[in-house]
Scaffold this active site. Structure first.
Site, PDB file in Angstrom:
ATOM      1  NE  ARG A 102      -4.300  -1.230  -0.012  1.00 55.45           N
ATOM      2  CZ  ARG A 102      -4.426  -2.206  -0.913  1.00 55.45           C
ATOM      3  NH1 ARG A 102      -3.433  -2.469  -1.742  1.00 55.45           N
ATOM      4  NH2 ARG A 102      -5.543  -2.899  -0.984  1.00 55.45           N
ATOM      5  CD  GLU A 113      -2.254   3.528  -6.156  1.00 57.06           C
ATOM      6  OE1 GLU A 113      -3.250   2.836  -6.507  1.00 57.06           O
ATOM      7  OE2 GLU A 113      -1.235   3.016  -5.680  1.00 57.06           O
ATOM      8  CG  HIS A 118      -2.182  -0.454  -7.350  1.00 55.68           C
ATOM      9  ND1 HIS A 118      -2.762   0.289  -6.353  1.00 55.68           N
ATOM     10  CD2 HIS A 118      -2.238  -1.745  -6.918  1.00 55.68           C
ATOM     11  CE1 HIS A 118      -3.156  -0.503  -5.371  1.00 55.68           C
ATOM     12  NE2 HIS A 118      -2.838  -1.750  -5.693  1.00 55.68           N
TER      13      HIS A 118
END
Length: 529
Positions: free
Chosen positions: A232, A261, A279
């Site tokens: 994370r 994000e 990601h």
């Protein structure tokens, strides 16, 4: 009957949609468009999201019928679990759907960082042959520090072991012996920082872990260390990492996640020593399909009123295999209890005795409460809202466990105190290799009957002729007796007659039987449906 409505707010795999099948009305909406998303919640029973849809208190308020929110992924940063729980909404995710993909991506970033893969690729495609500039390092005999030895951390350890690395880890919740069994030495955070050549993060994002690797920690590492984060964003302080690389205190990094994000501008992007991906940890076809199918199965279970192992706001978590068979039994005991009591208890005790008491049996308390309130309240009773229903009605609930069970291998009892001080109890067990369900006690009377859909119980003073009266009155109404047992404390004392019936006994017939035999109480229990 109308089908339950499942609202899919983001892309879901075809395999996931197929799991839902024809049993549900599936609707779709753009969860990122609040003007469309909020009105669409007005009559839905289940909501499936990924990471872009914000399921906050406002969304919950717009969804009066919502029973389950399913996140097709691991994290729940975009779901207000507290608000959902207060509303009695189950929240589920797919905790194992992407663990293999995340572990493999971690290894990819470790290798890419060690061998300067991305930098050399960009240079060569730009027309530059910079073989000497991008000399890397081997993993063989290096020390890899894993922060968080959960499911993904363990998979990373398994995949790195063949590279000949020494594995160390920081995990304050894992016993050292368990880590050792995986071939990993458990150390303090400070020791891992000081010793590791590669550090990879696999911790959940929380108040305790945000900024865990910051300026102070990055002064404790080796100058040749490389940091990897596929967990994370924010666990590694980006600004501190930027400074450490610029100053030569850190050799490089592989970063897949960011505090905010999507992101296309970060100081880390300026650094040639940093490999970044947008990601991608869970971005494989296999992970997406697993996430879709897992949450779809959970939605089906939740809307069916069943226990959902992946629910995050249901006490008890994963259920041991030894405990699972007791769930339907305990729920049925709860329904029998309510029928016998005729009212809501002021105090309820769920007692679990025998071998299964060594397991985590908290879920059996939830199963009992679900059964107790199923025939009391309108609307569905779930493992989430059952405790809230008990609280709202002033029922104090207690779970009692003991390894001692003199008569049965395992026995579960639901016992409650009513407003007038009376006590009602019912006990059950699963008997033999086929795990046959039996009621073995009612209000202190011992018996062995199957908890079928239609039951009747009469308490009276023991005397001849009672069985004949009961049989005659039921026969006159064409109600067939499947089985009958009489239990008594002493000859001529109080007795209980327990009946399993092929069809429901009409209430007026039950009253007539009670009157003719002078019963202290007569209760019919209808568990059908």
């Amino acid at each position: 009957m109308n089908k339950p409505v499942v609202l899919v707010a983001e892309e879901l795999s075809q395999a996931g949609l197929a799991v839902l099948g024809a049993d549900f009305e599936v609707r779709q909406v753009d969860g990122a468009d609040r003007s469309a998303f909020l009105p669409a919640l007005s009559d839905v029973d289940a909501l499936i999201v990924r990471s872009a849809t914000q399921v906050d208190a406002e969304a919950v308020a717009h969804a009066p019928k919502l029973r389950v929110v399913a996140r097709a992924g691991v994290g729940l940063d975009n779901v207000d679990v507290e608000a959902a729980t207060k509303a009695g909404i189950m929240v589920v995710n797919a905790p194992t759907s992407n663990i293999t993909s995340a572990a493999e991506h971690t290894v990819a970033l470790i290798l890419a960082s060690a061998r300067n893969v991305a930098q050399a690729h960009t240079a060569l495609k730009g027309g530059e042959w910079k073989r000497s500039k991008y000399t890397g390092v081997e993993l063989d005999e290096k020390v890899v520090g894993i922060l968080g030895l959960g499911k993904i951390g363990q998979l990373v350890a398994q995949r790195l072991a063949p590279f000949g690395v020494e594995l160390i880890a920081y995990d304050p919740y894992l016993p050292a012996a368990r880590a050792a069994a995986m071939g990993v030495q458990l150390l303090s955070l400070e020791e891992v920082l000081a010793k590791a050549d590669f550090i990879t993060v696999h911790l959940p994002k929380s108040k305790e872990t945000i900024g865990l690797i910051g300026e102070r920690e990055l002064h404790q590492v080796k100058p040749n260390v490389r940091l990897i984060n596929v967990a994370r964003g924010g666990i590694i302080d980006e600004n501190a990492l930027y400074s450490a690389i610029k100053e030569g205190r850190v050799a490089g990094a592989g970063i897949d996640v960011f505090p905010k994000e999507p992101v296309t501008d970060s100081p880390l992007f300026e650094l040639d020593q940093v490999v970044v991906t947008p990601h991608l940890g869970a971005s494989t076809h296999e992970a997406q399909e697993k996430a879709g199918t897992q949450v779809a199965r959970s939605v089906k279970l939740a809307l069916g009123g069943e226990f959902v192992p992946d629910a995050v706001n249901v006490q008890g978590g994963a259920v041991a295999e030894e405990v699972k068979p007791g769930l339907p039994l305990t729920e049925r005991l709860g329904r029998v209890f309510t029928a016998l009591a005729g009212e809501v208890a002021t105090r309820l005790v769920v007692e679990v005795r025998g071998e299964i008491a060594s397991q985590d049996v908290r879920v059996l308390e939830l199963a009992a409460l679900k059964g107790v309130f199923t025939d009391v309240v309108e609307g569905g009773v779930t493992y989430v809202n059952a405790p809230l229903l008990a609280h709202d009605r002033g029922t104090v609930v207690e779970l009692v466990t003991s390894p001692e069970s003199p008569d049965w291998r395992n026995v579960i009892t639901v016992r409650g105190v009513l407003a007038d001080g009376r006590t009602v109890s019912v006990s059950g067990t699963l008997s033999g290799p086929r795990q046959i369900t039996k009621i073995v006690e009612v209000n202190g009377f011992t018996m062995e009957i199957e908890p079928t859909d239609h039951l009747a119980f009469f308490t009276y003073t023991d005397r001849p002729g009672i069985v004949g009266i009961v049989g005659r009155l039921l026969g006159e109404q064409s109600v067939n007796i499947a089985s009958m047992q009489v239990a008594r404390g002493a000859k001529g004392g109080k007795a209980l007659i327990a009946l399993t019936l092929d069809t429901a006994a009409p209430a007026d017939v039950v009253d007539q039987i009670a009157a003719e035999i002078g019963a202290d109480s007569g209760r019919v229990v209808d568990l059908e449906g």
